[in-house]
Design a protein around this motif. Structure first.
Motif, PDB file in Angstrom:
ATOM      1  N   ALA A   1      -2.876   1.018 -10.101  1.00 31.98           N
ATOM      2  CA  ALA A   1      -2.152   0.175  -9.495  1.00 31.98           C
ATOM      3  C   ALA A   1      -2.365   1.241  -7.745  1.00 31.98           C
ATOM      4  CB  ALA A   1      -0.790   0.485  -9.693  1.00 31.98           C
ATOM      5  N   ASP A   2      -2.685   2.593  -8.004  1.00 31.53           N
ATOM      6  CA  ASP A   2      -3.163   3.958  -7.234  1.00 31.53           C
ATOM      7  C   ASP A   2      -3.432   2.846  -6.602  1.00 31.53           C
ATOM      8  OD1 ASP A   2      -0.961   4.887  -8.155  1.00 31.53           O
ATOM      9  OD2 ASP A   2      -2.286   6.209  -9.174  1.00 31.53           O
ATOM     10  N   ARG A   3      -4.950   2.915  -6.983  1.00 25.57           N
ATOM     11  CA  ARG A   3      -6.192   2.523  -6.311  1.00 25.57           C
ATOM     12  C   ARG A   3      -5.937   1.600  -5.446  1.00 25.57           C
ATOM     13  NH1 ARG A   3     -11.167   4.942  -6.880  1.00 25.57           N
ATOM     14  NH2 ARG A   3     -10.273   6.333  -8.093  1.00 25.57           N
TER      15      ARG A   3
ATOM     16  N   GLU B   1       9.188   4.194  -9.711  1.00 29.85           N
ATOM     17  CA  GLU B   1       7.997   4.783  -9.620  1.00 29.85           C
ATOM     18  C   GLU B   1       7.301   4.499 -10.214  1.00 29.85           C
ATOM     19  OE1 GLU B   1       7.440   6.635  -6.518  1.00 29.85           O
ATOM     20  OE2 GLU B   1      10.136   6.635  -5.971  1.00 29.85           O
ATOM     21  N   ARG B   2       7.311   4.019 -11.557  1.00 32.61           N
ATOM     22  CA  ARG B   2       6.571   4.328 -12.120  1.00 32.61           C
ATOM     23  C   ARG B   2       5.898   3.246 -12.449  1.00 32.61           C
ATOM     24  NH1 ARG B   2       2.856   7.320 -10.760  1.00 32.61           N
ATOM     25  NH2 ARG B   2       1.478   7.227 -12.573  1.00 32.61           N
TER      26      ARG B   2
ATOM     27  N   LEU C   1      -1.557   1.847 -14.450  1.00 31.65           N
ATOM     28  CA  LEU C   1      -0.963   3.507 -13.114  1.00 31.65           C
ATOM     29  C   LEU C   1      -2.536   3.836 -12.275  1.00 31.65           C
ATOM     30  CD1 LEU C   1       0.912   5.727 -15.042  1.00 31.65           C
ATOM     31  CD2 LEU C   1       1.782   4.474 -13.148  1.00 31.65           C
ATOM     32  N   ALA C   2      -3.254   4.103 -12.960  1.00 34.13           N
ATOM     33  CA  ALA C   2      -4.867   4.469 -12.016  1.00 34.13           C
ATOM     34  C   ALA C   2      -4.851   3.159 -11.463  1.00 34.13           C
ATOM     35  CB  ALA C   2      -5.717   4.749 -12.719  1.00 34.13           C
TER      36      ALA C   2
ATOM     37  N   ALA D   1      -3.469   0.598  -4.584  1.00 33.47           N
ATOM     38  CA  ALA D   1      -1.934   0.483  -3.442  1.00 33.47           C
ATOM     39  C   ALA D   1      -3.175   1.057  -2.310  1.00 33.47           C
ATOM     40  CB  ALA D   1      -0.991   1.609  -3.854  1.00 33.47           C
ATOM     41  N   VAL D   2      -4.133   2.015  -2.431  1.00 36.13           N
ATOM     42  CA  VAL D   2      -4.617   2.044  -1.270  1.00 36.13           C
ATOM     43  C   VAL D   2      -5.544   0.988  -0.680  1.00 36.13           C
ATOM     44  CG1 VAL D   2      -6.790   4.054  -0.963  1.00 36.13           C
ATOM     45  CG2 VAL D   2      -5.197   4.103  -2.522  1.00 36.13           C
TER      46      VAL D   2
ATOM     47  N   VAL E   1       2.523  -1.289  -6.824  1.00 36.41           N
ATOM     48  CA  VAL E   1       1.905  -0.688  -6.334  1.00 36.41           C
ATOM     49  C   VAL E   1       2.465  -0.414  -4.449  1.00 36.41           C
ATOM     50  CG1 VAL E   1      -0.805  -1.379  -4.696  1.00 36.41           C
ATOM     51  CG2 VAL E   1       0.568  -2.745  -7.246  1.00 36.41           C
ATOM     52  N   ARG E   2       2.271   0.705  -4.526  1.00 38.17           N
ATOM     53  CA  ARG E   2       3.105   1.661  -3.438  1.00 38.17           C
ATOM     54  C   ARG E   2       1.857   2.508  -2.860  1.00 38.17           C
ATOM     55  NH1 ARG E   2       6.746   3.276  -6.315  1.00 38.17           N
ATOM     56  NH2 ARG E   2       8.244   1.300  -5.969  1.00 38.17           N
ATOM     57  N   GLU E   3       1.900   2.344  -1.241  1.00 34.15           N
ATOM     58  CA  GLU E   3       1.415   3.560  -0.341  1.00 34.15           C
ATOM     59  C   GLU E   3       2.550   4.225   0.348  1.00 34.15           C
ATOM     60  OE1 GLU E   3      -1.706   5.938   0.391  1.00 34.15           O
ATOM     61  OE2 GLU E   3      -1.526   5.039  -0.989  1.00 34.15           O
TER      62      GLU E   3
END
Length: 930
Positions: free
Chosen positions: A485-487, A422-423, A482-483, A489-490, A454-456
């Motif tokens: 990867a989150d962005r 997950e992380r 992490l920041a 993914a979007v 990188v997951r969405e």
């Protein structure tokens, strides 16, 4: 404020002062330049708005003066002493005349200014309720502006008053216009200027056909001078009987931009004073602070300007040194946060601008050096269409502009391992060596990697890798990873949705080929290119023959699988520059952008037909379809997409009518055939309802005893206007329109009924034969329909023989055989019609449970000729069919010699015009006996 030069004795102070002046100079000059351009823009907007307002005011004034002139014209008609002056004494008319019964009476003015009569206007034509004044506007040198008004009749005679308007009164002149402004009037029906003939060409070229509108005035050159132009439309029809006018204002740009001249003159002095003030302030600050404070202030200023890499070096072993250290820590954190936001903002911009996934990934990798301490960064981007394929983008953060991309194929287990975390995932050198897609990272001497999936919405789009050489990752780097990867993914999810929406809108969901909309776009584009270079292109319209039989026999899922396989065959048979699209159902279209060689087109069409006609194996079953192709050429057969598609479609239907499995080039006469087919199909629907169809019967004579072995029921059409319509004209129309199913059921029912009730007892045949269309045969309830007809009519199944053709077997041999056995179980005999013209496989015929085979008439021609090969072929066919245990019927017998020869060959039944033409049941017994 007292200024000294003491603080500037040191080289650092002087450099600091010069840098301060430079820092002040750049924004001041930038502001000055922006002010210069902004002032120019504002002045241009205000000048354009003033001219537009002046044009509107002038238009409203003209309209008001026309209304005043109208009232004055009516008063003159009532009292000719009024003399055509307004209340302020301004003359409104140059001449006024009264017209009645085709005569003109001048009330005042030069008679040459008004015609003796008007060609189209008359007092009676102007008489309306309520009355309206007609306004006729022409250039001043071609008739000027004339008002016409119908008056009350006198002694039953209609009257009309006409007045030629004074242009100085209506339009005005320079004395009444704003300074340096000129107004011209255009009559909008003819687009001719009424008062400015010298500007007519300017209006035609620059205004009427240009980008100047009511809301967007513009600048154009007039007589070599830059001129501001605006206009206002005067809606004449709101009050008068006439067309609208357009009031156009012209003003030299030099006069319109006069307010900005003073500003331009003062601006350099303001800039100079600003720089002097900045220099004095710098000298004051340097004088008041010590060296550590000056350094801190300079650092703060650079941070304020976005230079977050700034560090202040203070070695004073006191509070200033502590302040410098705190400042440096703060600058580092601010820089990291700012650059992180900048990277994330760039990603957001990629989302908003619908940038592609590859672009978003490369932009992000080129920015990571500003927020991470890693030596290498990489992003493993999975292909949304090919799960086993991915693209690895790698960059050394010391050289962020050099992003390298590699195509890799991670295994399913490797992808699942990434998807489980997950992380963050930590990999050392040994773990890296076990992965198949990290060779490019290992080549950069990376021995430790931190991976952020990188997951969405639960889907793994990519993975971010941060690589280190001999150092461990930091908590700060992990947060940044992490920041990011989150962005990311979007962004990738948005890009994926965008691609999916585009795919759904432009590609066929089943075959993956371009759909109709995308094909038409490409066709129109290619037509535009071909028109520019005078190059030919070709359009193919392709229909899969007998495809419906696949759907009807084994289901739509098998039909879909066949379409997918056909789409792949198109790709294999065509060049990369050709475009193939699914038009709908079982229809495809192909665009060939180079079509100068007709022979090459012919070969391409044949290659496609051969490729598409090969056997399809779907779910273990073999299916056969063929292809009919129509070709249309640009520009010979059409100059737009609609015409080319229509003509290629017409040629395709001609190919179907010619026997299917062939290609036809469009000819103009095909349009007439299409219209005739459409008309026949429409009339056939009424023919069935109006009982215009009837049956005739042709005998099948036994060769051994001359008895009536069977009769073949043949449908005929008695049209109320056309008379007897040839079967070759309406039978194909029944097939193509789908009416053959309903018509076939009617034919079967009528044939069974007439066999029992219409034939004389002395001429009743052993059985009756009815033709069955492939479409009818493959309907789901065909066997039940036959059984129901036998029950309803009372005909024994042994008296019925159904004739099918070889093409029916091309779809599904096994299913066809099973259905024939069901019919045999009802006692119904089956006959293979037109044998020898289609697939003609004796191996299939041996397996197929048919009892009778009808040899086609094409084998009969020439058998009576001595030494004829046709006779040898005919005898061989009869012998082989007898060897298979089939009853042999030969059709198309035209002569006694043919009949005698077939009798000697052992033919069982004979059919042809020599024996009997198709006749009514009462006439069947009159056939010629052998």
């Amino acid at each position: 404020m007292r200024l000294t030069i003491g603080p500037f004795r040191g080289a650092f102070a002087r450099r600091l002062f010069l840098r301060f002046l430079l820092a002040a100079f750049v924004p001041v000059v930038a502001v000055a330049v922006l002010a210069w351009f902004n002032t120019s823009r504002v002045v241009a907007q205000q000048a354009a708005q003033r001219l537009a307002n002046d044009s509107q005011s002038e238009g409203l004034d003209i309209f008001s003066r026309l209304k005043v002139a109208e009232a004055l014209l009516i008063r003159i008609a009532e009292d000719s002493a009024a003399r055509g002056h307004t209340e302020n004494g301004v003359p409104a008319f140059e001449a006024v005349a009264l017209y009645s019964d085709g005569e003109r009476r001048m009330l005042y003015g030069d008679a040459r200014l008004l015609p003796v009569s008007f060609a189209e206007e008359s007092p009676s034509s102007l008489a309306k309720t309520p009355p309206r004044t007609r306004l006729i506007a022409q250039p001043l040198n071609k008739g000027g502006m004339v008002m016409l008004r119908a008056l009350t009749t006198v002694d039953g005679r209609p009257r009309m008053v006409a007045g030629r308007l004074d242009p100085d009164y209506v339009i005005g002149n320079a004395d009444r216009w704003p300074n340096d402004t000129r107004f011209c009037v255009v009559e909008q029906q003819t687009q001719r200027m009424l008062d400015c003939p010298d500007l007519q060409s300017v209006y035609d070229e620059r205004i009427q056909g240009g980008a100047i509108t009511l809301t967007a005035p513009g600048r154009i050159p007039v007589d070599g001078e830059d001129t501001l132009v605006a206009y206002w439309d005067v809606f004449i029809p709101s009050h008068f009987d006439g067309v609208s006018w357009r009031v156009i204002g012209f003003k030299p740009w030099s006069a319109a931009a006069q307010p900005a001249v003073t500003f331009y003159r003062l601006l350099p002095f303001v800039v100079l004073l600003s720089l002097i003030a900045a220099g004095m302030l710098g000298m004051s600050q340097i004088r008041r602070v010590s060296d550590p404070l000056r350094r801190l202030r300079a650092g703060v200023q650079r941070i304020a300007e976005g230079e977050f890499a700034t560090r202040v070096a203070i070695d004073s072993s006191d509070e200033f040194e502590e302040l410098g250290d705190a400042f440096n820590t703060m600058a580092k954190r601010l820089g990291t946060q700012f650059h992180t936001l900048d990277v994330l903002a760039a990603t957001d911009r990629g989302i908003l601008t619908s940038a592609g996934a590859e672009t978003v990934v490369e932009n992000m990798l080129q920015s990571l050096h500003r927020i991470m301490q890693a030596q290498v960064a990489a992003i493993l981007l999975f292909d949304p269409d090919l799960p086993q394929v991915a693209h690895l983008h790698v960059v050394e953060l010391a050289r962020p502009e050099h992003v390298k991309s590699y195509r890799v194929q991670p295994g399913a287990a490797e992808r699942e391992a990434l998807d489980r975390h997950e992380r963050l995932l930590y990999l050392d050198d040994d773990a890296l060596a076990e992965l198949s897609y990290t060779q490019q990272l290992r080549d950069l001497d990376i021995d430790r990697v931190t991976v952020a999936p990188v997951r969405e919405h639960g889907r793994l789009w990519a993975a971010l890798f941060a690589g280190y050489r001999g150092t461990d990752t930091s908590a700060e780097d992990e947060q940044q990873a992490l920041a990011v990867a989150d962005r990311l993914a979007v962004a990738l999810a948005a890009s994926g949705r965008e691609k999916e929406l585009y795919r759904q809108a432009h590609y066929d969901g089943l075959t993956g080929l371009p759909n109709r909309q995308l094909f038409i776009d490409r066709l129109e584009h290619q037509i535009a290119l071909a028109a520019g270079v005078e190059q030919a292109l070709a359009l193919m319209f392709i229909d899969l023959d007998h495809f419906k039989n696949v759907n009807d026999s084994v289901g739509h899922s098998a039909g879909d699988a066949l379409l997918v396989e056909a789409a792949q065959r198109f790709a294999d048979a065509l060049d990369d520059m050709d475009t193939v699209a699914r038009w709908g159902g079982d229809e495809f279209v192909v665009l060939l952008p180079r079509a100068d060689d007709v022979a090459a087109l012919d070969r391409c069409a044949r290659r496609l037909i051969d490729r598409l006609s090969e056997t399809y194996v779907i779910n273990g079953l073999e299916h056969r379809v063929s292809a009919s192709i129509g070709l249309a050429l640009y520009p010979a057969d059409g100059r737009d997409a609609e015409a080319l598609l229509a003509h290629a479609d017409a040629a395709m239907y001609q190919a179907k009518d010619g026997g299917r499995g062939r290609h036809v080039f469009f000819e103009k006469r095909m349009n007439e055939r299409i219209r005739e087919r459409v008309q026949i199909e429409a009339e056939l629907r009424h023919a069935i309802d109006n009982e215009e169809l009837f049956l005739q019967f042709q005998p099948l004579v036994r060769m051994d005893n001359g008895g009536l072995g069977a009769v073949e029921a043949l449908v005929r059409w008695r049209h109320p206007e056309r008379g007897i319509v040839p079967p070759g004209l309406f039978i194909p129309a029944l097939e193509s329109s789908g009416l053959i199913v309903a018509a076939g059921a009617w034919i079967l029912r009528q044939a069974c009924h007439q066999y029992l009730h219409a034939f004389p007892a002395s001429a009743r045949p052993e059985r009756i034969a009815v033709n069955v269309s492939p479409k009818q045969f493959w309907t789901e309830d065909f066997v039940e329909m036959v059984q129901r007809t036998l029950v309803q009519t009372g005909l024994p199944g042994e008296r019925l023989e159904l004739e099918i053709t070889e093409n029916l077997l091309l779809t599904d041999m096994a299913t066809a055989s099973a259905r024939i056995r069901e019919l045999n179980a009802l006692g119904v005999r089956m006959s293979m019609d037109d044998f020898g013209t289609g697939y003609s496989s004796f191996s299939y015929l041996r397996q197929l449970p048919v009892q009778t085979v009808k040899i086609d008439r094409c084998f009969v021609d020439g058998i009576e000729m001595p030494g004829s090969d046709a006779a040898i072929v005919m005898r061989s066919l009869i012998d082989m069919l007898h060897g298979l245990g089939k009853t042999v019927v030969v059709e198309g017998i035209e002569t006694a010699e043919q009949l005698d020869l077939l009798n000697r060959y052992g033919c069982d039944l004979a059919q042809g015009f020599y024996l009997s033409r198709p006749v009514s049941p009462e006439e069947v017994g009159a056939y010629l006996r052998p």
